[in-house]
Design a protein around this motif. Sequence first.
Motif, PDB file in Angstrom:
ATOM      1  N   LYS A  64      -7.142  29.491  27.870  1.00  0.00           N
ATOM      2  CA  LYS A  64      -7.109  28.942  29.364  1.00  0.00           C
ATOM      3  C   LYS A  64      -5.748  29.238  30.379  1.00  0.00           C
ATOM      4  CE  LYS A  64     -10.701  25.435  28.834  1.00  0.00           C
ATOM      5  NZ  LYS A  64     -10.863  24.120  28.963  1.00  0.00           N
ATOM      6  N   LEU A  65      -4.658  28.995  29.292  1.00  0.00           N
ATOM      7  CA  LEU A  65      -3.285  29.096  29.921  1.00  0.00           C
ATOM      8  C   LEU A  65      -3.179  30.443  30.508  1.00  0.00           C
ATOM      9  CD1 LEU A  65      -0.596  27.600  30.468  1.00  0.00           C
ATOM     10  CD2 LEU A  65       0.253  28.374  28.112  1.00  0.00           C
ATOM     11  N   MET A  66      -3.187  31.428  29.741  1.00  0.00           N
ATOM     12  CA  MET A  66      -3.092  32.898  30.223  1.00  0.00           C
ATOM     13  C   MET A  66      -4.095  33.131  31.276  1.00  0.00           C
ATOM     14  SD  MET A  66      -0.201  33.798  29.094  1.00  0.00           S
ATOM     15  CE  MET A  66      -0.247  35.597  29.619  1.00  0.00           C
ATOM     16  N   GLU A  67      -5.164  32.641  31.305  1.00  0.00           N
ATOM     17  CA  GLU A  67      -6.214  33.121  32.504  1.00  0.00           C
ATOM     18  C   GLU A  67      -5.572  32.472  33.703  1.00  0.00           C
ATOM     19  OE1 GLU A  67     -10.630  32.162  33.782  1.00  0.00           O
ATOM     20  OE2 GLU A  67      -9.798  30.899  32.012  1.00  0.00           O
ATOM     21  N   HIS A 100     -12.564  34.550  29.889  1.00  0.00           N
ATOM     22  CA  HIS A 100     -11.567  33.771  30.565  1.00  0.00           C
ATOM     23  C   HIS A 100     -10.801  34.899  31.543  1.00  0.00           C
ATOM     24  CE1 HIS A 100     -11.424  29.871  28.710  1.00  0.00           C
ATOM     25  NE2 HIS A 100     -11.939  30.393  27.579  1.00  0.00           N
ATOM     26  N   GLY A 101     -11.644  35.529  32.116  1.00  0.00           N
ATOM     27  CA  GLY A 101     -11.013  36.588  33.173  1.00  0.00           C
ATOM     28  C   GLY A 101     -10.310  37.824  32.994  1.00  0.00           C
ATOM     29  N   ALA A 102     -10.257  38.068  31.829  1.00  0.00           N
ATOM     30  CA  ALA A 102      -9.449  39.614  31.199  1.00  0.00           C
ATOM     31  C   ALA A 102     -10.382  40.772  32.184  1.00  0.00           C
ATOM     32  CB  ALA A 102      -9.399  39.526  30.055  1.00  0.00           C
ATOM     33  N   ALA A 106      -0.342  38.711  22.177  1.00  0.00           N
ATOM     34  CA  ALA A 106       0.092  37.671  20.907  1.00  0.00           C
ATOM     35  C   ALA A 106      -0.148  36.342  21.420  1.00  0.00           C
ATOM     36  CB  ALA A 106       1.715  37.687  20.621  1.00  0.00           C
ATOM     37  N   TYR A 107      -0.322  36.030  22.890  1.00  0.00           N
ATOM     38  CA  TYR A 107      -0.671  34.702  23.270  1.00  0.00           C
ATOM     39  C   TYR A 107      -1.866  33.942  22.825  1.00  0.00           C
ATOM     40  CZ  TYR A 107      -5.021  35.598  26.055  1.00  0.00           C
ATOM     41  OH  TYR A 107      -6.139  36.089  26.090  1.00  0.00           O
ATOM     42  N   VAL A 108      -2.978  34.817  22.124  1.00  0.00           N
ATOM     43  CA  VAL A 108      -4.103  34.025  21.775  1.00  0.00           C
ATOM     44  C   VAL A 108      -3.971  33.293  20.580  1.00  0.00           C
ATOM     45  CG1 VAL A 108      -4.914  36.111  20.273  1.00  0.00           C
ATOM     46  CG2 VAL A 108      -6.625  34.792  21.392  1.00  0.00           C
ATOM     47  N   SER A 109      -2.979  33.670  19.721  1.00  0.00           N
ATOM     48  CA  SER A 109      -2.871  32.671  18.407  1.00  0.00           C
ATOM     49  C   SER A 109      -1.369  32.033  18.718  1.00  0.00           C
ATOM     50  CB  SER A 109      -3.149  33.151  17.235  1.00  0.00           C
ATOM     51  OG  SER A 109      -2.120  34.292  17.205  1.00  0.00           O
ATOM     52  N   PRO A 128       8.899  26.612  31.849  1.00  0.00           N
ATOM     53  CA  PRO A 128       8.159  25.566  31.322  1.00  0.00           C
ATOM     54  C   PRO A 128       7.415  24.707  32.194  1.00  0.00           C
ATOM     55  CG  PRO A 128      10.517  24.923  31.481  1.00  0.00           C
ATOM     56  CD  PRO A 128      10.509  26.184  31.795  1.00  0.00           C
ATOM     57  N   GLU A 129       7.635  24.842  33.590  1.00  0.00           N
ATOM     58  CA  GLU A 129       6.645  24.278  34.639  1.00  0.00           C
ATOM     59  C   GLU A 129       5.475  25.033  34.678  1.00  0.00           C
ATOM     60  OE1 GLU A 129       9.208  27.506  36.723  1.00  0.00           O
ATOM     61  OE2 GLU A 129       9.613  26.025  34.912  1.00  0.00           O
ATOM     62  N   GLU A 130       5.346  26.332  33.961  1.00  0.00           N
ATOM     63  CA  GLU A 130       4.115  27.011  34.150  1.00  0.00           C
ATOM     64  C   GLU A 130       3.211  26.637  33.006  1.00  0.00           C
ATOM     65  OE1 GLU A 130       3.097  29.853  36.266  1.00  0.00           O
ATOM     66  OE2 GLU A 130       5.171  30.783  36.767  1.00  0.00           O
ATOM     67  N   GLY A 131       3.723  26.239  31.767  1.00  0.00           N
ATOM     68  CA  GLY A 131       2.950  25.570  30.703  1.00  0.00           C
ATOM     69  C   GLY A 131       3.427  26.014  29.451  1.00  0.00           C
ATOM     70  N   ALA A 132       2.713  25.768  28.237  1.00  0.00           N
ATOM     71  CA  ALA A 132       3.238  26.083  27.203  1.00  0.00           C
ATOM     72  C   ALA A 132       2.016  26.629  26.130  1.00  0.00           C
ATOM     73  CB  ALA A 132       4.033  24.981  26.405  1.00  0.00           C
ATOM     74  N   LEU A 133       2.428  27.633  25.464  1.00  0.00           N
ATOM     75  CA  LEU A 133       1.549  28.292  24.509  1.00  0.00           C
ATOM     76  C   LEU A 133       1.521  27.263  23.106  1.00  0.00           C
ATOM     77  CD1 LEU A 133       1.817  32.078  24.806  1.00  0.00           C
ATOM     78  CD2 LEU A 133      -0.117  30.565  25.555  1.00  0.00           C
ATOM     79  N   GLU A 134       0.356  27.112  22.457  1.00  0.00           N
ATOM     80  CA  GLU A 134       0.505  26.568  21.220  1.00  0.00           C
ATOM     81  C   GLU A 134       0.074  27.169  20.050  1.00  0.00           C
ATOM     82  OE1 GLU A 134      -2.263  23.486  22.106  1.00  0.00           O
ATOM     83  OE2 GLU A 134      -0.868  22.225  23.409  1.00  0.00           O
ATOM     84  N   PRO A 135       0.910  27.150  18.935  1.00  0.00           N
ATOM     85  CA  PRO A 135       0.597  28.046  17.950  1.00  0.00           C
ATOM     86  C   PRO A 135      -0.832  27.548  17.005  1.00  0.00           C
ATOM     87  CG  PRO A 135       2.421  26.557  17.269  1.00  0.00           C
ATOM     88  CD  PRO A 135       2.246  26.409  18.729  1.00  0.00           C
TER      89      PRO A 135
END
Length: 424
Positions: free
Chosen positions: A65-68, A97-99, A288-291, A307-314
Amino acid sequence: MTADSAQSLARLAAERVDHRFKGLPPDADGLTVAELAGQRRNLFTGGFATPVLALSAERLEHNLKLMETYAARHGLAFAPHGKTSMAPQLFQRQIEHGAWGITLAVPHQVRVARAFGTRRVFLANELVDAAALRWIAAELDADPDFELVCYVDSVRGVELMDAALRGATRPVDVVVELAAGEGARTGVRTEAECTAVADAVAGTRTLRLVGVAGYEGEVPKADTERVTAWLRRLVALAADFDEAGRFSGLEEIVVSAGGSAWFDTVAEVFAEIPELSLPVLKLLRSGAYVSHDDGHYRKLTPFNRVPEEGALEPAFRLWTQVVSRPSAEQAFVNAGKRDAAYDLDLPFAQVIRRDGAERPATGVSVTALSDQHAWLATTPEADLEVGDWVGLGLSHPCTSFDKWQLIPVAEADGTVVDYVRTFF
């Protein structure tokens, strides 16, 4: 999802679980993947054998969702690099998710994507293998909805492609790859050479020039200033080609870049693309964002800068078990190079499970990997016994996915809700 995609993914769900798949419950042999998923077994109490790699269901969805959202916010089309996971189920979720499509690197990967109905492929590599080119031509001729774009970076490469594609009905769409600098990886080194390659493409009937592309991650001594300068060269090349009339007859011009370390800079520079004679497909390719991960990309992700744009999670965790505790300063768990990524960083000891309780892996660190063991150093504060489960964080998604053919997807409480099949 197309009907073909749905049928292909359904075949994955109908695959039988057996000895091919590490970490799965031995008593699940003979069940289909769908049947096993339907049992919603618990990763820790449902018979899974260590070592076992798991993906977090919640974090996986968060990253998708974040990268979408990020791509949409910045007006970017998104073709995430599929080499990261080589998992058609994840390709499909990325598209949902929009790719725009999926980026790939070699013909085998394209064959996997096509076997599962992927309609748009960006091949971020040169392709001069005659057998692979003939197969791609046949795919294009057989399916009018299939779109493929690939790199070219030499006149000789164009000549080889043209020879292999003679007789094809549809031309193969190509982009000139601009190298990231002297000593970088593939790509044309100078703008004059880019023009020569574009001229060679124009002299064929089998190829069609649709844009320019490259990979900013190869910029020597990359920093924001150097990456920005190279991206502006790429944009200027597209504008020069357009002014020269090289894109006449197209519906859009492709300008593509973007790994997982500099996509914020790509977004900034692509926002500066001037008005050209046609709409521009600003194509980002981060994969690499997916995981995400607990090492290399956790340090490099552009979200650290914005950081205001969000953060990926491992989303990965490799669960292992302590099989030997020969001294107060040392322990060994039953996962090694065959199971864990180690090309960028060693795994990170994160949590310990004993008798259903989980706690931080205080005083425990991974110091080395053998083929089937991780070497753990333990300080006096470490509470670690033979039989304990140790959860390891990993660095580098690409070399984590490729060691596992069927990966459980677990919710936060350990309930396994799905299994992701990979094809490396």
